[in-house]
Design a protein around this motif. Structure first.
Motif, PDB file in Angstrom:
ATOM      1  N   GLY A  47      -2.523  -0.139  -4.829  1.00  0.00           N
ATOM      2  CA  GLY A  47      -1.663   0.700  -3.997  1.00  0.00           C
ATOM      3  C   GLY A  47      -2.233   1.003  -2.632  1.00  0.00           C
ATOM      4  O   GLY A  47      -1.507   1.479  -1.760  1.00  0.00           O
ATOM      5  N   LEU A  48      -3.512   0.750  -2.424  1.00  0.00           N
ATOM      6  CA  LEU A  48      -4.110   0.888  -1.102  1.00  0.00           C
ATOM      7  C   LEU A  48      -4.202  -0.516  -0.514  1.00  0.00           C
ATOM      8  O   LEU A  48      -5.234  -1.185  -0.589  1.00  0.00           O
ATOM      9  N   ASP A  49      -3.092  -0.957   0.016  1.00  0.00           N
ATOM     10  CA  ASP A  49      -2.994  -2.347   0.468  1.00  0.00           C
ATOM     11  C   ASP A  49      -3.035  -2.465   1.985  1.00  0.00           C
ATOM     12  O   ASP A  49      -3.889  -3.143   2.546  1.00  0.00           O
ATOM     13  N   ILE A  50      -2.108  -1.803   2.643  1.00  0.00           N
ATOM     14  CA  ILE A  50      -2.001  -1.938   4.094  1.00  0.00           C
ATOM     15  C   ILE A  50      -3.166  -1.252   4.795  1.00  0.00           C
ATOM     16  O   ILE A  50      -3.853  -1.844   5.630  1.00  0.00           O
ATOM     17  N   GLY A  51      -3.413  -0.007   4.447  1.00  0.00           N
ATOM     18  CA  GLY A  51      -4.450   0.762   5.125  1.00  0.00           C
ATOM     19  C   GLY A  51      -5.859   0.287   4.855  1.00  0.00           C
ATOM     20  O   GLY A  51      -6.775   0.587   5.621  1.00  0.00           O
ATOM     21  N   MET A 220      -1.306  -2.202  11.221  1.00  0.00           N
ATOM     22  CA  MET A 220      -1.103  -1.487   9.952  1.00  0.00           C
ATOM     23  C   MET A 220       0.061  -0.511  10.059  1.00  0.00           C
ATOM     24  O   MET A 220       0.903  -0.431   9.160  1.00  0.00           O
ATOM     25  N   TRP A 221       0.106   0.233  11.172  1.00  0.00           N
ATOM     26  CA  TRP A 221       1.230   1.171  11.341  1.00  0.00           C
ATOM     27  C   TRP A 221       2.548   0.399  11.340  1.00  0.00           C
ATOM     28  O   TRP A 221       3.518   0.806  10.691  1.00  0.00           O
ATOM     29  N   SER A 222       2.568  -0.727  12.046  1.00  0.00           N
ATOM     30  CA  SER A 222       3.801  -1.528  12.135  1.00  0.00           C
ATOM     31  C   SER A 222       4.199  -2.099  10.783  1.00  0.00           C
ATOM     32  O   SER A 222       5.390  -2.308  10.505  1.00  0.00           O
ATOM     33  N   GLU A 227       4.362   4.642   5.241  1.00  0.00           N
ATOM     34  CA  GLU A 227       5.206   4.592   4.044  1.00  0.00           C
ATOM     35  C   GLU A 227       4.353   4.396   2.805  1.00  0.00           C
ATOM     36  O   GLU A 227       4.641   4.960   1.741  1.00  0.00           O
ATOM     37  N   GLU A 228       3.293   3.610   2.924  1.00  0.00           N
ATOM     38  CA  GLU A 228       2.376   3.432   1.800  1.00  0.00           C
ATOM     39  C   GLU A 228       1.750   4.770   1.403  1.00  0.00           C
ATOM     40  O   GLU A 228       1.643   5.093   0.211  1.00  0.00           O
ATOM     41  N   ARG A 230       3.058   7.712   1.986  1.00  0.00           N
ATOM     42  CA  ARG A 230       4.129   8.533   1.396  1.00  0.00           C
ATOM     43  C   ARG A 230       4.299   8.222  -0.083  1.00  0.00           C
ATOM     44  O   ARG A 230       4.534   9.122  -0.906  1.00  0.00           O
ATOM     45  N   GLN A 231       4.197   6.965  -0.464  1.00  0.00           N
ATOM     46  CA  GLN A 231       4.317   6.577  -1.863  1.00  0.00           C
ATOM     47  C   GLN A 231       3.186   7.167  -2.693  1.00  0.00           C
ATOM     48  O   GLN A 231       3.392   7.586  -3.842  1.00  0.00           O
ATOM     49  N   LEU A 232       2.006   7.225  -2.128  1.00  0.00           N
ATOM     50  CA  LEU A 232       0.885   7.849  -2.832  1.00  0.00           C
ATOM     51  C   LEU A 232       1.140   9.345  -2.994  1.00  0.00           C
ATOM     52  O   LEU A 232       0.879   9.917  -4.061  1.00  0.00           O
ATOM     53  N   LEU A 233       1.646   9.979  -1.940  1.00  0.00           N
ATOM     54  CA  LEU A 233       1.956  11.408  -1.996  1.00  0.00           C
ATOM     55  C   LEU A 233       3.028  11.720  -3.035  1.00  0.00           C
ATOM     56  O   LEU A 233       3.054  12.819  -3.605  1.00  0.00           O
ATOM     57  N   ALA A 234       3.911  10.753  -3.289  1.00  0.00           N
ATOM     58  CA  ALA A 234       5.010  10.969  -4.227  1.00  0.00           C
ATOM     59  C   ALA A 234       4.544  11.007  -5.677  1.00  0.00           C
ATOM     60  O   ALA A 234       5.298  11.425  -6.560  1.00  0.00           O
ATOM     61  N   ASN A 235       3.318  10.589  -5.927  1.00  0.00           N
ATOM     62  CA  ASN A 235       2.783  10.645  -7.294  1.00  0.00           C
ATOM     63  C   ASN A 235       2.691  12.110  -7.726  1.00  0.00           C
ATOM     64  O   ASN A 235       2.075  12.925  -7.038  1.00  0.00           O
TER      65      ASN A 235
END
Length: 311
Positions: A47-51, A220-222, A227-228, A230-235
Motif C-alpha cells: 500500500g505504500l507504492d507511490i510515495g 509522485m503528486w501527479s 490519494e494513496e 487518503r486510502q491509508l487514512l480510511a483504514n
C-alpha cells in the motif's frame, strides 16, 4: 576455515534516494544471473507504492525483487527482521547457483546484514506506551533533553524530534540501566559466510541530485500520492504512529490532509525531508570505505566490476 575466494558472492548496490538504483539493478539483471533483493525500509509495506517510489508492477513482474510488500502498513519491520529475511534469500539464491544483488538505500539494513546488531533488550510495549503518553503532554524535545542528560552521546546523535529513536533509547536505559550508546559499542561479529562486493552509486553533483529528488516528488503528486495517503487514512484502525508512516513524504501528507498546512507547505516540507534523507545516506556511504563508486548511467562500469569480482 573457508578461504575468501571459496565463499559465495554477494553484491551490494547502494545509493541515496533518487540516484537511479532500480534502473541500474534491472539493467544488471538483464546481463547476469542475479536475484534482486530490496534493501529499503519503505518498500517492505503493502500500500505504500507511490510515495515510496516502489518499482511499478510491470517492472516487478519482469524483475522480481525479494522483500517488497512483505508487511502490512500497521506491522513493524526491523533491521533484525531484514537481516534474517535477507540471509534466507541469499541462501536460496546461492542454492540455485545465482548471485544475490541487494539494492537499496537503507544503510542500517545493509549494516545489520553484514555486521550484525547490538544485543539490546526487547521492547516493552507498556513502557513504550508510557513514554508516548508523556510525550503527548510535554513533547518529544523534552524527552530528548532527558535522554541527553542520561546518555549524552545518544542525545547528540538523535534529533530532538525523532520520536522513535528517543523512545527506544529511553526504553533501553529504563530496562537495562545502561546507556544505549554504551551497548552499541559492543563488538559485533562480521559476517564471514559470504564475500561481498559493495558498489556505491556516485553522486558528485549535489545540485543535480536535489533536482532529481524534486522532479520525482512532483511526479509522485501527479501520480496520486495524496490519494494513496487518503486510502491509508480510511483504514478504521489507522494510527499515525505506524512505523510505515515515518517514511519520507507520508508524514507531511498526513499533516496536510488533516489541515495542518496547505499543499505548498506540504511539498516544501516533503522536499526538505527528502533532501535530508539523501544527506544522511551520503554520509553513511562515505563511511563505507571498502565500497567502489559506480555511475548509475554507465551499466558497463558496474558489470565490469561485478564480473571481475566473480572471477
Amino acid at each position: 576455515m573457508t578461504s575468501s575466494v571459496e565463499r559465495p558472492a554477494v553484491v551490494f548496490l547502494m545509493g541515496p534516494t533518487a540516484s537511479g538504483k532500480t534502473a541500474l539493478a534491472t539493467t544488471i539483471a538483464q546481463h547476469l544471473d542475479v536475484d534482486l533483493v530490496s534493501v529499503d525500509s519503505s518498500l517492505v509495506y503493502r500500500g505504500l507504492d507511490i510515495g515510496s517510489a516502489k518499482p511499478d508492477r510491470e517492472t516487478l513482474a519482469r524483475f522480481p525483487h525479494a522483500l517488497v510488500d512483505v508487511r502490512e502498513p500497521w506491522q513493524t519491520y526491523s533491521a533484525a527482521d531484514f537481516a534474517e529475511d535477507a540471509a534466507s534469500q541469499i541462501r536460496r539464491s546461492h542454492d540455485l547457483g545465482r548471485i544475490p544483488l541487494l539494492v537499496g538505500g537503507t544503510g542500517l539494513y545493509f549494516r545489520a546484514l553484514e555486521r550484525g546488531l547490538s544485543e539490546l533488550p526487547a521492547s516493552d510495549p507498556q513502557l513504550r506506551s508510557q513514554l508516548a503518553n508523556e510525550a503527548a503532554l510535554v513533547g518529544w524535545p523534552a524527552l530528548h533533553a532527558r535522554l541527553a542528560g542520561l546518555d549524552p552521546v545518544a542525545g547528540t546523535r538523535i534529533h530532538p524530534n525523532d520520536a522513535q529513536r528517543i523512545g527506544r533509547a529511553l526504553e533501553v536505559i529504563a530496562i537495562s540501566g545502561r546507556a544505549l550508546s554504551a551497548q552499541q559499542l559492543a563488538p559485533l561479529k562480521r559476517n564471514e559466510d559470504w564475500r561481498i562486493l559493495k558498489l556505491a552509486i556516485a553522486t558528485p553533483d549535489r545540485e543535480a541530485l536535489h533536482s532529481r529528488i524534486a522532479e520525482r516528488l512532483d511526479a509522485m503528486w501527479s501520480a496520486g500520492f495524496l490519494e494513496e495517503v487518503r486510502q491509508l487514512l480510511a483504514n478504521p484502525s489507522f494510527d499515525p504512529a505506524w512505523t510505515s508512516m515515518r517514511a519520507v513524504g507520508y508524514r507531511q501528507s498526513l499533516q496536510h490532509l488533516r489541515g495542518d498546512f496547505d499543499f505548498a507547505e506540504c511539498r516544501r516540507r516533503a522536499l526538505f525531508a527528502s533532501r535530508q534523507l539523501a544527506k544522511r545516506q551520503l554520509t553513511w556511504l562515505r563511511g563505507e570505505r571498502d565500497s567502489i563508486g559506480v555511475s548509475a548511467s554507465n551499466s558497463d562500469q558496474a558489470l565490469f566490476r561485478i564480473r571481475g569480482f566473480l572471477r
